[in-house]
Design a protein around this motif. Structure first.
Motif, PDB file in Angstrom:
ATOM      1  N   LEU A 159       0.646  -1.114  -0.121  1.00 28.91           N
ATOM      2  CA  LEU A 159      -0.041   0.357  -0.066  1.00 28.91           C
ATOM      3  C   LEU A 159       0.791   0.929  -0.115  1.00 28.91           C
ATOM      4  N   LEU A 160       2.083   1.224   0.818  1.00 29.31           N
ATOM      5  CA  LEU A 160       2.850   2.482   0.801  1.00 29.31           C
ATOM      6  C   LEU A 160       3.674   2.582  -0.772  1.00 29.31           C
ATOM      7  N   GLU A 161       3.917   1.101  -1.573  1.00 28.23           N
ATOM      8  CA  GLU A 161       4.143   1.636  -2.437  1.00 28.23           C
ATOM      9  C   GLU A 161       3.404   1.531  -3.797  1.00 28.23           C
ATOM     10  N   ALA A 162       1.602   0.988  -3.527  1.00 28.29           N
ATOM     11  CA  ALA A 162       1.059   1.940  -4.364  1.00 28.29           C
ATOM     12  C   ALA A 162       0.813   4.088  -3.932  1.00 28.29           C
ATOM     13  N   ALA A 163       1.424   4.054  -2.965  1.00 25.62           N
ATOM     14  CA  ALA A 163       0.404   5.490  -2.462  1.00 25.62           C
ATOM     15  C   ALA A 163       1.850   6.508  -2.858  1.00 25.62           C
ATOM     16  N   GLU A 164       2.732   5.519  -3.110  1.00 25.91           N
ATOM     17  CA  GLU A 164       4.132   6.852  -4.553  1.00 25.91           C
ATOM     18  C   GLU A 164       5.095   7.192  -3.036  1.00 25.91           C
ATOM     19  N   LEU A 165       5.217   5.867  -1.822  1.00 22.75           N
ATOM     20  CA  LEU A 165       6.280   6.705  -1.016  1.00 22.75           C
ATOM     21  C   LEU A 165       7.564   5.472  -1.705  1.00 22.75           C
ATOM     22  N   PRO A 166       8.680   6.718  -0.888  1.00 21.10           N
ATOM     23  CA  PRO A 166      10.033   5.661  -1.477  1.00 21.10           C
ATOM     24  C   PRO A 166      10.234   3.860  -0.920  1.00 21.10           C
ATOM     25  N   ILE A 167      11.117   3.391  -0.519  1.00 18.32           N
ATOM     26  CA  ILE A 167      11.256   1.886  -0.320  1.00 18.32           C
ATOM     27  C   ILE A 167      11.101   2.632   0.806  1.00 18.32           C
ATOM     28  N   PRO A 168      10.343   1.986   1.409  1.00 18.93           N
ATOM     29  CA  PRO A 168      10.076   1.727   3.351  1.00 18.93           C
ATOM     30  C   PRO A 168      11.649   1.477   4.309  1.00 18.93           C
ATOM     31  N   ASP A 169      11.994   1.864   5.334  1.00 17.89           N
ATOM     32  CA  ASP A 169      12.939   0.932   6.118  1.00 17.89           C
ATOM     33  C   ASP A 169      12.254   0.725   7.174  1.00 17.89           C
ATOM     34  N   LEU A 170      12.613  -0.445   7.529  1.00 19.66           N
ATOM     35  CA  LEU A 170      12.410  -1.583   8.659  1.00 19.66           C
ATOM     36  C   LEU A 170      13.074  -1.974  10.334  1.00 19.66           C
ATOM     37  N   VAL A 171      12.167  -1.616  10.694  1.00 24.02           N
ATOM     38  CA  VAL A 171      12.563  -1.896  12.231  1.00 24.02           C
ATOM     39  C   VAL A 171      11.761  -3.300  12.853  1.00 24.02           C
ATOM     40  N   ILE A 172      12.719  -4.142  13.126  1.00 23.38           N
ATOM     41  CA  ILE A 172      12.440  -5.738  13.474  1.00 23.38           C
ATOM     42  C   ILE A 172      12.785  -6.204  14.757  1.00 23.38           C
ATOM     43  N   ASN A 173      11.283  -5.976  15.371  1.00 20.68           N
ATOM     44  CA  ASN A 173      11.162  -5.680  17.224  1.00 20.68           C
ATOM     45  C   ASN A 173      11.065  -7.246  17.430  1.00 20.68           C
ATOM     46  N   ARG A 174      11.647  -6.525  18.920  1.00 20.34           N
ATOM     47  CA  ARG A 174      11.280  -7.955  19.595  1.00 20.34           C
ATOM     48  C   ARG A 174      11.696  -9.151  19.520  1.00 20.34           C
ATOM     49  N   LEU A 175      12.998  -9.093  18.824  1.00 24.88           N
ATOM     50  CA  LEU A 175      14.198 -10.069  18.160  1.00 24.88           C
ATOM     51  C   LEU A 175      14.812 -10.974  19.399  1.00 24.88           C
ATOM     52  N   ARG A 176      14.513 -11.959  20.004  1.00 17.45           N
ATOM     53  CA  ARG A 176      15.607 -13.001  21.111  1.00 17.45           C
ATOM     54  C   ARG A 176      16.334 -14.148  20.460  1.00 17.45           C
ATOM     55  N   PRO A 177      17.461 -13.505  20.928  1.00 16.21           N
ATOM     56  CA  PRO A 177      18.740 -14.253  20.526  1.00 16.21           C
ATOM     57  C   PRO A 177      18.902 -15.905  20.938  1.00 16.21           C
ATOM     58  N   GLY A 178      18.027 -15.895  21.993  1.00 19.16           N
ATOM     59  CA  GLY A 178      18.613 -17.660  22.448  1.00 19.16           C
ATOM     60  C   GLY A 178      17.672 -17.815  21.753  1.00 19.16           C
ATOM     61  N   MET A 179      16.178 -17.529  20.914  1.00 19.87           N
ATOM     62  CA  MET A 179      15.655 -19.107  20.036  1.00 19.87           C
ATOM     63  C   MET A 179      16.856 -18.564  18.305  1.00 19.87           C
ATOM     64  N   ILE A 180      17.154 -17.655  17.625  1.00 23.67           N
ATOM     65  CA  ILE A 180      17.456 -17.425  16.673  1.00 23.67           C
ATOM     66  C   ILE A 180      18.396 -18.194  16.508  1.00 23.67           C
ATOM     67  N   LYS A 181      19.018 -18.774  18.041  1.00 24.15           N
ATOM     68  CA  LYS A 181      20.354 -18.998  17.470  1.00 24.15           C
ATOM     69  C   LYS A 181      19.971 -20.705  17.348  1.00 24.15           C
ATOM     70  N   GLN A 182      18.721 -20.931  18.169  1.00 24.85           N
ATOM     71  CA  GLN A 182      18.126 -21.955  18.046  1.00 24.85           C
ATOM     72  C   GLN A 182      17.857 -22.256  16.656  1.00 24.85           C
ATOM     73  N   GLY A 183      17.213 -21.495  16.097  1.00 23.71           N
ATOM     74  CA  GLY A 183      16.562 -21.930  14.825  1.00 23.71           C
ATOM     75  C   GLY A 183      15.176 -22.168  14.954  1.00 23.71           C
ATOM     76  N   ASP A 184      14.486 -20.930  15.915  1.00 25.41           N
ATOM     77  CA  ASP A 184      13.330 -20.796  15.862  1.00 25.41           C
ATOM     78  C   ASP A 184      12.283 -19.849  16.317  1.00 25.41           C
ATOM     79  N   MET A 185      13.230 -19.128  15.574  1.00 27.41           N
ATOM     80  CA  MET A 185      13.098 -17.270  15.582  1.00 27.41           C
ATOM     81  C   MET A 185      13.901 -17.354  14.056  1.00 27.41           C
ATOM     82  N   MET A 186      12.809 -16.410  13.474  1.00 28.79           N
ATOM     83  CA  MET A 186      13.325 -15.696  11.787  1.00 28.79           C
ATOM     84  C   MET A 186      14.240 -14.977  12.082  1.00 28.79           C
ATOM     85  N   ASP A 187      15.404 -14.707  11.626  1.00 29.41           N
ATOM     86  CA  ASP A 187      15.992 -14.000  11.500  1.00 29.41           C
ATOM     87  C   ASP A 187      16.582 -12.206  10.843  1.00 29.41           C
ATOM     88  N   LYS A 188      17.184 -11.680  10.736  1.00 27.32           N
ATOM     89  CA  LYS A 188      16.992 -10.516  10.098  1.00 27.32           C
ATOM     90  C   LYS A 188      17.398 -10.895   8.146  1.00 27.32           C
TER      91      LYS A 188
END
Lengths: 272, 90
Positions: A159-188
């Motif tokens: 929808l932002l693209e349709a409104a002709e805004l530039p490519i958005p900036d992403l903030v990934i919140n609530r990352l849990r390093p332990g779960m990422i290390k285990q492979g149970d959370m998607m990473d960056k």
């Protein structure tokens, strides 16, 4: 002055949007910038409590656009930084009380006085979303590393693209390093492969955020918290600095914990 | 011993891989649903290409994106009325 206008949006609720808005705003103000944050979530205001300003509200966004008060009467000055102001959302009205043209008009007035205008968008993709994005030059999309949040983020990005805004900036919140290390959370990397965005920040899931919200002091003021550091880095990236991302993908080793325990510098935050 | 092996193998299954694979499909399906005009344009292009070689019934053409197991497939159902011989000998 010609201020920059950002909208902070997510699609899905509950991903920490008001927290991100408050901390990005406070982070920029800590750097000496003149910043105003606007809560456009009419009927469900939140930004005032995250900033601890709920007792100071007299007028709100709807009062401003309807001409019930002067613009500066609805601007509440932050307690912790002199350069940060809030325009709160109305609590007793609904989202149709503000029109996109009124938001553009408001932005044009605020641009004269502020270096950054940060608009907190309500969840969803209806009228409130359209109002919030109408006045923005750029968009910051907040998500968490979960299937439902990323799916909704993708809708919003379209929808932002349709409104002709530039490519958005992403903030990934609530990352849990332990779960990422285990492979149970998607990473960056997983998330950036799915969404067409550029990465602005990685914020860990951090108890300090809950403590900060309890007190009404944004976590960016807490020099010892990891999430505070994440938001300080986001603010510096918005200012054009090239800061490394926090390493939130390998858990915390014994040595970094030990360094932190004995109070050595550099033990607190590790770079990616 | 068997339990230990089973535990070790279970550890190999990382739930983030499931999340990523599911999202890849979900996002494509969502984006297709939104890009209706794109789908119509593609349909017209495919019919034009097929019509160079076959006589097809334009009225009965069906085209859709569907999920098949772990992947996304473009399913098209085109009723062929005749083959254009010139195209084969070309």
């Amino acid at each position: 002055m010609a201020g920059k206008t950002f909208v902070v949006t997510s699609g899905k609720g509950g991903v920490g949007k008001p927290t991100a808005t408050a901390n990005i705003g406070a982070g920029l103000a800590l750097r000496g910038k003149r910043v105003i944050v606007i809560d456009t979530d009419i009927g469900l205001r939140n930004l005032d409590v995250v900033l601890g300003l709920e007792n100071r509200i007299v007028y709100d966004l709807v009062d401003v656009v309807e001409g019930n008060c002067k613009l500066n009467q609805a601007m509440i000055r932050d307690k912790h930084t002199n350069e940060l102001y809030l325009i709160p959302a109305a609590q007793t009205r609904d989202k149709s009380a503000v029109k996109p043209d009124q938001m553009k008009n408001l932005r044009d007035h605020l641009k004269e006085e502020f270096e950054y205008i940060i608009i907190d968008c309500p969840a969803g993709i209806e009228q409130g979303f359209q109002n919030a994005i109408a006045a923005a030059d750029r968009a910051i999309v907040v998500t968490t590393p979960e299937v439902s949040a990323i799916r909704d983020a993708d809708r919003v990005i379209g929808l932002l693209e349709a409104a002709e805004l530039p490519i958005p900036d992403l903030v990934i919140n609530r990352l849990r390093p332990g779960m990422i290390k285990q492979g149970d959370m998607m990473d960056k990397k997983d998330i950036l492969e799915l969404l067409s965005v550029q990465l602005l920040g990685l914020v860990p899931d951090d108890e300090h955020i809950i403590v900060a919200t309890n007190k009404g002091v944004p976590v960016v003021h807490d020099s010892r918290s990891m999430s505070g550091e994440a938001f300080r880095r986001i603010a510096s990236r918005i200012e054009g600095e090239d800061r490394p991302f926090l390493n939130l993908e390998n858990g915390h080793g014994v040595f970094s914990k030990l360094r932190k325990f004995v109070g050595l510098k550099g033990g607190d935050f590790t770079d990616d | 011993m068997i339990d230990l092996l089973r535990w070790a193998l279970q550890r190999q299954e990382r739930s983030k891989d499931a999340a990523r694979q599911r999202l890849q499909l979900i996002l494509v399906m969502d984006r297709v649903g939104l890009a209706k005009e794109h789908m119509e344009a593609m349909k017209a292009d495919i019919i034009r290409a097929v019509s160079k070689y076959m006589v097809v019934d334009h009225e009965s053409i069906e085209m859709d994106m569907k999920r098949s197991g772990d992947s996304l497939v473009l399913v098209s159902n085109i009723q062929v009325k005749d083959i254009i011989r010139a195209a084969i000998t070309e």
